[in-house]
Design a protein around this motif. Structure first.
Motif, mmCIF file in Angstrom:
data_model
loop_
_atom_site.group_PDB
_atom_site.id
_atom_site.type_symbol
_atom_site.label_atom_id
_atom_site.label_comp_id
_atom_site.label_asym_id
_atom_site.label_seq_id
_atom_site.Cartn_x
_atom_site.Cartn_y
_atom_site.Cartn_z
ATOM 1 N N LEU B 35 0.844 -1.187 0.000
ATOM 2 C CA LEU B 35 0.000 0.000 0.000
ATOM 3 C C LEU B 35 0.882 1.239 0.000
ATOM 4 O O LEU B 35 1.521 1.569 1.008
ATOM 5 C CB LEU B 35 -0.929 0.000 1.222
ATOM 6 N N LEU B 36 0.902 1.923 -1.122
ATOM 7 C CA LEU B 36 1.720 3.122 -1.242
ATOM 8 C C LEU B 36 1.316 4.152 -0.188
ATOM 9 O O LEU B 36 2.153 4.889 0.322
ATOM 10 C CB LEU B 36 1.553 3.698 -2.657
ATOM 11 N N GLY B 37 0.031 4.168 0.144
ATOM 12 C CA GLY B 37 -0.444 5.090 1.174
ATOM 13 C C GLY B 37 0.247 4.862 2.511
ATOM 14 O O GLY B 37 0.524 5.820 3.244
ATOM 15 N N ALA B 38 0.546 3.611 2.845
ATOM 16 C CA ALA B 38 1.227 3.305 4.106
ATOM 17 C C ALA B 38 2.652 3.847 4.083
ATOM 18 O O ALA B 38 3.159 4.356 5.081
ATOM 19 C CB ALA B 38 1.237 1.791 4.339
ATOM 20 N N VAL B 39 3.286 3.773 2.908
ATOM 21 C CA VAL B 39 4.646 4.292 2.778
ATOM 22 C C VAL B 39 4.636 5.814 2.876
ATOM 23 O O VAL B 39 5.448 6.412 3.581
ATOM 24 C CB VAL B 39 5.272 3.839 1.440
ATOM 25 N N TYR B 40 3.691 6.428 2.182
ATOM 26 C CA TYR B 40 3.633 7.890 2.215
ATOM 27 C C TYR B 40 3.303 8.403 3.607
ATOM 28 O O TYR B 40 3.804 9.436 4.041
ATOM 29 C CB TYR B 40 2.624 8.421 1.194
ATOM 30 N N THR B 148 -3.175 -13.238 7.133
ATOM 31 C CA THR B 148 -3.157 -12.461 5.890
ATOM 32 C C THR B 148 -2.922 -10.979 6.177
ATOM 33 O O THR B 148 -2.070 -10.332 5.547
ATOM 34 C CB THR B 148 -4.498 -12.627 5.139
ATOM 35 N N LYS B 149 -3.685 -10.456 7.129
ATOM 36 C CA LYS B 149 -3.544 -9.025 7.461
ATOM 37 C C LYS B 149 -2.122 -8.706 7.918
ATOM 38 O O LYS B 149 -1.545 -7.698 7.519
ATOM 39 C CB LYS B 149 -4.551 -8.641 8.544
ATOM 40 N N ASP B 150 -1.589 -9.597 8.776
ATOM 41 C CA ASP B 150 -0.232 -9.367 9.281
ATOM 42 C C ASP B 150 0.795 -9.405 8.162
ATOM 43 O O ASP B 150 1.792 -8.675 8.196
ATOM 44 C CB ASP B 150 0.133 -10.439 10.323
ATOM 45 N N GLU B 151 0.552 -10.259 7.175
ATOM 46 C CA GLU B 151 1.535 -10.384 6.099
ATOM 47 C C GLU B 151 1.594 -9.098 5.266
ATOM 48 O O GLU B 151 2.676 -8.655 4.880
ATOM 49 C CB GLU B 151 1.205 -11.587 5.206
ATOM 50 N N LEU B 152 0.432 -8.506 5.022
ATOM 51 C CA LEU B 152 0.430 -7.244 4.275
ATOM 52 C C LEU B 152 1.102 -6.137 5.093
ATOM 53 O O LEU B 152 1.890 -5.342 4.549
ATOM 54 C CB LEU B 152 -0.991 -6.841 3.874
ATOM 55 N N VAL B 153 0.806 -6.098 6.398
ATOM 56 C CA VAL B 153 1.469 -5.100 7.256
ATOM 57 C C VAL B 153 2.986 -5.294 7.197
ATOM 58 O O VAL B 153 3.752 -4.327 7.061
ATOM 59 C CB VAL B 153 0.960 -5.210 8.717
ATOM 60 N N PHE B 154 3.411 -6.555 7.262
ATOM 61 C CA PHE B 154 4.842 -6.858 7.186
ATOM 62 C C PHE B 154 5.423 -6.392 5.846
ATOM 63 O O PHE B 154 6.496 -5.775 5.798
ATOM 64 C CB PHE B 154 5.070 -8.375 7.362
ATOM 65 N N GLU B 155 4.723 -6.662 4.763
ATOM 66 C CA GLU B 155 5.216 -6.267 3.438
ATOM 67 C C GLU B 155 5.310 -4.743 3.303
ATOM 68 O O GLU B 155 6.240 -4.224 2.689
ATOM 69 C CB GLU B 155 4.328 -6.851 2.335
ATOM 70 N N ASN B 156 4.330 -4.046 3.865
ATOM 71 C CA ASN B 156 4.407 -2.579 3.842
ATOM 72 C C ASN B 156 5.640 -2.093 4.610
ATOM 73 O O ASN B 156 6.339 -1.170 4.168
ATOM 74 C CB ASN B 156 3.151 -1.964 4.465
ATOM 75 N N GLN B 157 5.888 -2.725 5.756
ATOM 76 C CA GLN B 157 7.054 -2.332 6.559
ATOM 77 C C GLN B 157 8.355 -2.668 5.834
ATOM 78 O O GLN B 157 9.319 -1.896 5.875
ATOM 79 C CB GLN B 157 7.010 -3.021 7.930
ATOM 80 N N GLU B 158 8.361 -3.822 5.176
ATOM 81 C CA GLU B 158 9.537 -4.208 4.399
ATOM 82 C C GLU B 158 9.796 -3.205 3.269
ATOM 83 O O GLU B 158 10.945 -2.860 2.989
ATOM 84 C CB GLU B 158 9.337 -5.607 3.783
ATOM 85 N N ALA B 159 8.717 -2.775 2.622
ATOM 86 C CA ALA B 159 8.854 -1.785 1.545
ATOM 87 C C ALA B 159 9.514 -0.516 2.091
ATOM 88 O O ALA B 159 10.456 0.025 1.493
ATOM 89 C CB ALA B 159 7.499 -1.473 0.928
ATOM 90 N N ILE B 160 9.032 -0.062 3.246
ATOM 91 C CA ILE B 160 9.601 1.147 3.867
ATOM 92 C C ILE B 160 11.074 0.902 4.217
ATOM 93 O O ILE B 160 11.948 1.726 3.931
ATOM 94 C CB ILE B 160 8.788 1.543 5.116
ATOM 95 N N ARG B 161 11.357 -0.252 4.826
ATOM 96 C CA ARG B 161 12.727 -0.569 5.241
ATOM 97 C C ARG B 161 13.669 -0.606 4.041
ATOM 98 O O ARG B 161 14.830 -0.192 4.113
ATOM 99 C CB ARG B 161 12.736 -1.930 5.952
ATOM 100 N N ARG B 162 13.161 -1.081 2.911
ATOM 101 C CA ARG B 162 14.004 -1.193 1.720
ATOM 102 C C ARG B 162 14.095 0.108 0.920
ATOM 103 O O ARG B 162 14.736 0.148 -0.122
ATOM 104 C CB ARG B 162 13.443 -2.289 0.801
ATOM 105 N N GLY B 163 13.402 1.154 1.378
ATOM 106 C CA GLY B 163 13.496 2.434 0.688
ATOM 107 C C GLY B 163 12.563 2.591 -0.490
ATOM 108 O O GLY B 163 12.746 3.487 -1.318
#
Lengths: 194, 194
Positions: B35-40, B148-163
């Motif tokens: 979710l790009l919104g989570a990153v922003y 499922t919900k946790d996995e998406l939260v994790f992926e959003n956090q991973e996206a942020i961590r990876r820049g």
């Protein structure tokens, strides 16, 4: 075929990359240096305000795209600063000799993005103009005339009026193209209205 | 050669354009809807907040790039809205069958960007999953599990961590690539450290 309008800010790395290639597309191009800061002021946003995006553009992507042209990018000292002096010098030269103005734009761009000279330093612009045959003092004076200053203000306003919001920005037959990565599309047939 | 990490938001037109082409590059790709919104939210900016830029992307450039692929872009109803349902459905399917998850991603993307279905409507995601063989109720339940919900939260956090700061965004051998217009570079040899 109408001319391609080419808007660029001297402080823009992708503007530099576009300027190094635009003549190769083989169509008439009108060069319009402008101040992206003036456009952003009008719409209330600043360029590269996202820290990750800025680091990506400056440290990774712009150098990578320049390398593909065989160019070793160097970020201007003090970046990001305005590029008022070369923009004014361009329009002063342009009134005398449009072909020389383009030569000046490419020369100045190389000073900023290959040698890392500061875009806001008037003497860099003066020196770039001198290197293509203009007298230092004539350039210094020419940059300060009301006519020159007014022309840049007019060009900034024209950019805003035409919907330019980034650098480089191209308009061909009324169709907008943003970014050096859209240059290859400039030779496509115009989009159909659907 | 390591896998290419492919980050995309289902509400992103250039993510759609990338998803339609990424398999043609002939390298192993790991698909990561996020979710790009989570990153922003994490970095304090919103996507396409510049009105001119948004109009350019949605009305001009994304349709133009899609046309080059023979696709007729249609903007999702209610755009821009979050794409929580397909992102969750993707990770639910992915735990069972990664190849099916990719098929689901492409199917859902076509619903949003060729048929104009709303990205936030859970039933569109359910229907896309049903069209590739999943039972409606199983999908509805699967999207709502804590796993499922946790996995998406994790992926959003991973996206942020990876820049990751945009969609689509690729990482290949540690090198970031932002935008569908950088896909052709993914096959270049990795950049030298200089």
């Amino acid at each position: 075929m109408s001319d391609i309008e080419f808007y660029f800010d001297f402080a823009s790395p992708y503007g530099f990359i576009a300027a190094m290639q635009i003549e190769a597309i083989g169509r008439a191009v009108r060069w319009h240096p402008f101040l992206l800061g003036a456009v952003y002021k009008a719409v209330g946003q600043s360029p590269l305000q996202h820290p990750l995006k800025r680091a990506y553009v400056i440290d990774v992507d712009a150098p990578r795209m320049a390398r593909r042209l065989g160019l070793d990018l160097k970020v201007p000292a003090g970046f990001p600063e305005h590029a008022l002096p070369p923009s004014r010098a361009f329009y002063w030269i342009n009134r005398q000799d449009p072909a020389k103005a383009i030569l000046f734009a490419k020369t100045a761009y190389r000073r900023y993005w290959l040698q890392g000279c500061p875009t806001s330093d008037a003497e860099v612009a003066v020196d770039a103009a001198a290197s293509i045959g203009y007298h230092d003092d004539a350039v210094r004076e020419g940059m300060q005339t009301a006519e020159t200053k007014d022309e840049l203000v007019f060009e900034n306003q024209e950019a805003i009026r035409r919907g330019v919001f980034g650098s480089p920005f191209f308009i061909r037959d009324g169709e907008p193209f943003w970014g050096s990565d859209r240059m290859s599309l400039l030779l496509d047939t115009p989009a159909q209205d659907t």
